[in-house]
Design a protein around this motif. Structure first.
Motif, PDB file in Angstrom:
ATOM      1  N   GLN A  36       0.833  -1.209   0.000  1.00  0.00           N
ATOM      2  CA  GLN A  36       0.000   0.000   0.000  1.00  0.00           C
ATOM      3  C   GLN A  36       0.864   1.255   0.000  1.00  0.00           C
ATOM      4  O   GLN A  36       0.617   2.184  -0.762  1.00  0.00           O
ATOM      5  CB  GLN A  36      -0.927  -0.008   1.211  1.00  0.00           C
ATOM      6  CG  GLN A  36      -1.794   1.223   1.324  1.00  0.00           C
ATOM      7  CD  GLN A  36      -2.494   1.324   2.674  1.00  0.00           C
ATOM      8  OE1 GLN A  36      -2.047   0.747   3.657  1.00  0.00           O
ATOM      9  NE2 GLN A  36      -3.587   2.068   2.707  1.00  0.00           N
ATOM     10  N   HIS A  37       1.899   1.290   0.826  1.00  0.00           N
ATOM     11  CA  HIS A  37       2.754   2.473   0.936  1.00  0.00           C
ATOM     12  C   HIS A  37       3.607   2.696  -0.308  1.00  0.00           C
ATOM     13  O   HIS A  37       3.981   3.837  -0.595  1.00  0.00           O
ATOM     14  CB  HIS A  37       3.650   2.388   2.168  1.00  0.00           C
ATOM     15  CG  HIS A  37       2.887   2.454   3.451  1.00  0.00           C
ATOM     16  ND1 HIS A  37       2.121   3.539   3.810  1.00  0.00           N
ATOM     17  CD2 HIS A  37       2.745   1.556   4.451  1.00  0.00           C
ATOM     18  CE1 HIS A  37       1.547   3.315   4.978  1.00  0.00           C
ATOM     19  NE2 HIS A  37       1.907   2.110   5.395  1.00  0.00           N
ATOM     20  N   LEU A  43      -4.635   4.452  -1.903  1.00  0.00           N
ATOM     21  CA  LEU A  43      -5.511   3.280  -1.924  1.00  0.00           C
ATOM     22  C   LEU A  43      -5.810   2.820  -0.514  1.00  0.00           C
ATOM     23  O   LEU A  43      -4.941   2.855   0.358  1.00  0.00           O
ATOM     24  CB  LEU A  43      -4.827   2.128  -2.666  1.00  0.00           C
ATOM     25  CG  LEU A  43      -4.828   2.194  -4.174  1.00  0.00           C
ATOM     26  CD1 LEU A  43      -3.964   1.084  -4.739  1.00  0.00           C
ATOM     27  CD2 LEU A  43      -6.235   2.094  -4.710  1.00  0.00           C
ATOM     28  N   TYR A  45      -6.296   0.227   2.432  1.00  0.00           N
ATOM     29  CA  TYR A  45      -5.618  -1.022   2.805  1.00  0.00           C
ATOM     30  C   TYR A  45      -6.448  -2.217   2.352  1.00  0.00           C
ATOM     31  O   TYR A  45      -5.917  -3.192   1.825  1.00  0.00           O
ATOM     32  CB  TYR A  45      -5.393  -1.042   4.318  1.00  0.00           C
ATOM     33  CG  TYR A  45      -4.787  -2.326   4.827  1.00  0.00           C
ATOM     34  CD1 TYR A  45      -3.417  -2.557   4.709  1.00  0.00           C
ATOM     35  CD2 TYR A  45      -5.576  -3.309   5.415  1.00  0.00           C
ATOM     36  CE1 TYR A  45      -2.850  -3.731   5.165  1.00  0.00           C
ATOM     37  CE2 TYR A  45      -5.022  -4.490   5.882  1.00  0.00           C
ATOM     38  CZ  TYR A  45      -3.661  -4.697   5.753  1.00  0.00           C
ATOM     39  OH  TYR A  45      -3.109  -5.863   6.211  1.00  0.00           O
ATOM     40  N   THR A  47      -8.448  -2.485  -0.124  1.00  0.00           N
ATOM     41  CA  THR A  47      -8.343  -2.656  -1.574  1.00  0.00           C
ATOM     42  C   THR A  47      -7.078  -3.426  -1.922  1.00  0.00           C
ATOM     43  O   THR A  47      -7.095  -4.344  -2.749  1.00  0.00           O
ATOM     44  CB  THR A  47      -8.337  -1.278  -2.280  1.00  0.00           C
ATOM     45  OG1 THR A  47      -9.545  -0.596  -1.954  1.00  0.00           O
ATOM     46  CG2 THR A  47      -8.202  -1.425  -3.785  1.00  0.00           C
ATOM     47  N   VAL A  48      -5.984  -3.065  -1.283  1.00  0.00           N
ATOM     48  CA  VAL A  48      -4.708  -3.749  -1.533  1.00  0.00           C
ATOM     49  C   VAL A  48      -4.806  -5.216  -1.117  1.00  0.00           C
ATOM     50  O   VAL A  48      -4.372  -6.109  -1.848  1.00  0.00           O
ATOM     51  CB  VAL A  48      -3.544  -3.032  -0.810  1.00  0.00           C
ATOM     52  CG1 VAL A  48      -2.241  -3.807  -0.952  1.00  0.00           C
ATOM     53  CG2 VAL A  48      -3.390  -1.613  -1.338  1.00  0.00           C
TER      54      VAL A  48
END
Length: 126
Positions: A36-37, A43, A45, A47-48
């Motif tokens: 994510q980062h 986005l 978390y 979703t990731v």
């Protein structure tokens, strides 16, 4: 095309490709939070995690338990993933010979030379 937040919407498969790119660049397994980062934009978390779970279900990434969550790693590099997709298409065709013949007939001369060289090398290994 815009999403609910007014930002540009990604094309189908683009987010999966971005996630895979992060995994290919990583030195080892990475958590969903790390992915994510490293992704552009903001986005969620969840979703990731959803994208990583889908990639895992497709067999494109592996995951291993790290504490209460998972760390993910790509199974193949970009070339391996493309080859996997090509095999999947072939596996779903009833007449593989015709598909391969059409594929080869559409190759550029340089791609044809590369394919011939690869086949010669493969033949020598048997």
């Amino acid at each position: 095309m815009r999403n609910r937040r007014g930002g540009a919407r990604r094309a189908p498969g683009e987010l999966e490709a971005e996630v895979l790119s992060v995994l290919w660049e990583a030195q080892g397994p990475v958590s969903a939070g790390d992915v994510q980062h490293r992704l552009p934009g903001e986005l969620a978390y969840t979703t990731v995690v959803t994208i990583l779970s889908r990639l895992h279900e497709k067999g494109v990434v592996t995951r291993e338990k790290h504490g209460r969550s998972f760390a993910y790693r790509a199974v193949d590099d970009e070339a391996g993933l493309a080859a996997r997709r090509m095999r999947k298409v072939l596996d779903n065709e009833p007449d593989r010979g015709s598909v391969l013949a059409r594929f080869v007939s559409a190759l550029s001369e340089s791609d044809e030379r590369v394919l011939l060289e690869l086949l010669r090398r493969h033949e020598g290994k048997e």
